[in-house]
Scaffold this active site. Structure first.
Site, mmCIF file in Angstrom:
data_model
loop_
_atom_site.group_PDB
_atom_site.id
_atom_site.type_symbol
_atom_site.label_atom_id
_atom_site.label_comp_id
_atom_site.label_asym_id
_atom_site.label_seq_id
_atom_site.Cartn_x
_atom_site.Cartn_y
_atom_site.Cartn_z
ATOM 1 N N ARG A 152 3.792 2.466 -5.361
ATOM 2 C CA ARG A 152 3.794 1.082 -5.811
ATOM 3 C C ARG A 152 4.639 0.873 -7.066
ATOM 4 O O ARG A 152 4.795 -0.263 -7.533
ATOM 5 C CB ARG A 152 2.350 0.608 -6.044
ATOM 6 C CG ARG A 152 1.469 0.762 -4.811
ATOM 7 C CD ARG A 152 0.224 -0.075 -4.899
ATOM 8 N NE ARG A 152 0.581 -1.485 -5.055
ATOM 9 C CZ ARG A 152 -0.285 -2.444 -5.317
ATOM 10 N NH1 ARG A 152 -1.563 -2.156 -5.451
ATOM 11 N NH2 ARG A 152 0.099 -3.701 -5.444
ATOM 12 N N CYS A 195 -6.896 -9.535 -5.827
ATOM 13 C CA CYS A 195 -5.640 -8.774 -5.848
ATOM 14 C C CYS A 195 -4.455 -9.462 -5.194
ATOM 15 O O CYS A 195 -3.319 -9.091 -5.432
ATOM 16 C CB CYS A 195 -5.860 -7.420 -5.214
ATOM 17 S SG CYS A 195 -6.670 -7.530 -3.651
ATOM 18 N N ASP A 215 2.016 -2.141 -0.017
ATOM 19 C CA ASP A 215 0.944 -2.765 -0.800
ATOM 20 C C ASP A 215 1.427 -3.939 -1.657
ATOM 21 O O ASP A 215 0.683 -4.419 -2.516
ATOM 22 C CB ASP A 215 0.277 -1.709 -1.684
ATOM 23 C CG ASP A 215 -0.572 -0.744 -0.856
ATOM 24 O OD1 ASP A 215 -1.565 -1.203 -0.266
ATOM 25 O OD2 ASP A 215 -0.231 0.452 -0.777
ATOM 26 N N HIS A 237 -10.426 0.137 -8.682
ATOM 27 C CA HIS A 237 -10.061 -0.634 -9.874
ATOM 28 C C HIS A 237 -11.319 -1.170 -10.558
ATOM 29 O O HIS A 237 -12.330 -1.391 -9.901
ATOM 30 C CB HIS A 237 -9.215 -1.858 -9.472
ATOM 31 C CG HIS A 237 -7.804 -1.553 -9.089
ATOM 32 N ND1 HIS A 237 -7.237 -2.031 -7.931
ATOM 33 C CD2 HIS A 237 -6.840 -0.844 -9.712
ATOM 34 C CE1 HIS A 237 -5.978 -1.631 -7.866
ATOM 35 N NE2 HIS A 237 -5.710 -0.902 -8.934
ATOM 36 N N ILE A 243 -7.665 -1.765 3.602
ATOM 37 C CA ILE A 243 -6.739 -1.151 2.639
ATOM 38 C C ILE A 243 -7.215 -1.464 1.207
ATOM 39 O O ILE A 243 -6.432 -1.697 0.295
ATOM 40 C CB ILE A 243 -5.263 -1.553 2.889
ATOM 41 C CG1 ILE A 243 -5.116 -3.057 3.155
ATOM 42 C CG2 ILE A 243 -4.692 -0.763 4.060
ATOM 43 C CD1 ILE A 243 -3.665 -3.519 3.263
HETATM 44 C C1 CIR Z 1 -3.896 -0.022 -3.294
HETATM 45 O O1 CIR Z 1 -4.553 0.989 -3.066
HETATM 46 O O2 CIR Z 1 -3.153 -0.115 -4.263
HETATM 47 C C2 CIR Z 1 -3.991 -1.186 -2.328
HETATM 48 N N1 CIR Z 1 -4.185 -0.685 -1.017
HETATM 49 C C3 CIR Z 1 -5.132 -2.114 -2.712
HETATM 50 C C4 CIR Z 1 -4.903 -2.788 -4.026
HETATM 51 C C5 CIR Z 1 -6.002 -3.719 -4.392
HETATM 52 N N2 CIR Z 1 -5.692 -4.330 -5.637
HETATM 53 C C6 CIR Z 1 -6.566 -4.941 -6.416
HETATM 54 O O3 CIR Z 1 -7.746 -4.974 -6.113
HETATM 55 N N3 CIR Z 1 -6.109 -5.470 -7.537
#
Ligand code: CIR
Length: 255
Positions: free
Chosen positions: A86, A250, A61, A163, A244
């Site tokens: 992460r 992001c 990620d 989020h 995902i």
């Molecule tokens: C996660 O679940 O952390 C990643 N697959 C997606 C993160 C998305 N991040 C964001 O919208 N700031």
């Protein structure tokens, strides 16, 4: 909404194993790469100087650079992502931020926070509590923001939403784009709200950059709505990264 600089990270082939709440199948690597390339190109076209970091195969990620840090023209803050897989991403982005910012606030000793839960508005930096951002992390972030001269305000991310910014984005200094479940909450008093049409909820994670708004191209009714309200929309494909759980904010850190 005015940015000169951004950091992004090239997707590695492990990106297809990125975290997701509902499994609709893996995205394809080529598809993610193409969406990412178009995103970087759109940032360039909007007048942003983009630093592209190398792929990190160990962190599927890691292209979502928005989550392990938070940046402002006056400095950067290191965060501790709440997703276990992460957690190591912060150390990967830290040296880059130290080389680019005079002030970098260390990761707090405890608590979790991800940048996806943070919406910067003219009035305050809103921090949504979520499965990724807990109260200790949010409070530590408020203290860090205070050191940068910014006011933090803790709010709630709607239940079941990844989020805070999954469900909203700032369109200009006075206007927020939000899903129905978030609009009408008391969070956005003082801001005008535009509600995304039902069925197009993921479109709420749009991104305003300088004169334009990036919106997922799978959401034509949202695009029409913003167009009719006078916004200059740049539609960008998000079908693969959407698998995902990602949208348009992001994939970059902007300042
Ligand atoms: C996660 O679940 O952390 C990643 N697959 C997606 C993160 C998305 N991040 C964001 O919208 N700031």
């Amino acid at each position: 909404c005015e940015f000169n600089s951004a950091i992004v990270r090239k997707p590695g082939s492990s990106v297809v194993q990125g975290l997701r709440a509902d499994d609709r199948g893996n995205p394809t690597y080529e598809g993610v790469l193409a969406e990412h390339d178009a995103y970087v190109e759109a940032l360039h076209s909007a007048g942003v100087e983009v630093t592209v970091l190398p792929a990190l195969e160990a962190y599927p990620d890691a292209i979502f650079v928005e989550d392990p840090a938070l940046v402002f023209p006056e400095g950067a803050l290191l965060l501790r992502p709440g997703a276990e897989t992460r957690a190591g991403e912060t150390a990967e982005v830290e040296p880059v931020l130290r080389s680019m910012f005079a002030t970098v606030i260390d990761r707090p000793a405890q608590g979790f926070a991800e940048g996806g839960d943070v919406l910067t508005t003219p009035d305050a930096v809103m921090i949504g509590l979520s499965a990724r951002t807990d109260r200790a992390g949010a409070e530590a972030l408020v203290a860090g923001l205070d050191r940068l001269g910014r006011r933090g305000r803790i709010v709630e991310t709607p239940k079941g939403v990844l989020h805070f910014k999954t469900d909203c984005s700032l369109l200009d200094e006075e206007t927020v784009l939000a899903t129905h479940r978030l609009a009408g909450s008391s969070f956005f008093t003082g801001l005008r709200e535009i509600v995304v049409p039902e069925g197009e909820e993921p479109a709420a994670n749009a991104l305003r950059v300088n004169g334009v708004v990036f919106v997922g191209s799978d959401y034509p009714r949202t695009i029409d709505l913003l167009d009719a309200r006078g916004y200059k929309v740049v539609p960008l494909k998000t079908s693969e990264i959407g698998k995902i759980d990602a949208g348009l904010s992001c994939m970059s850190l902007r300042w």
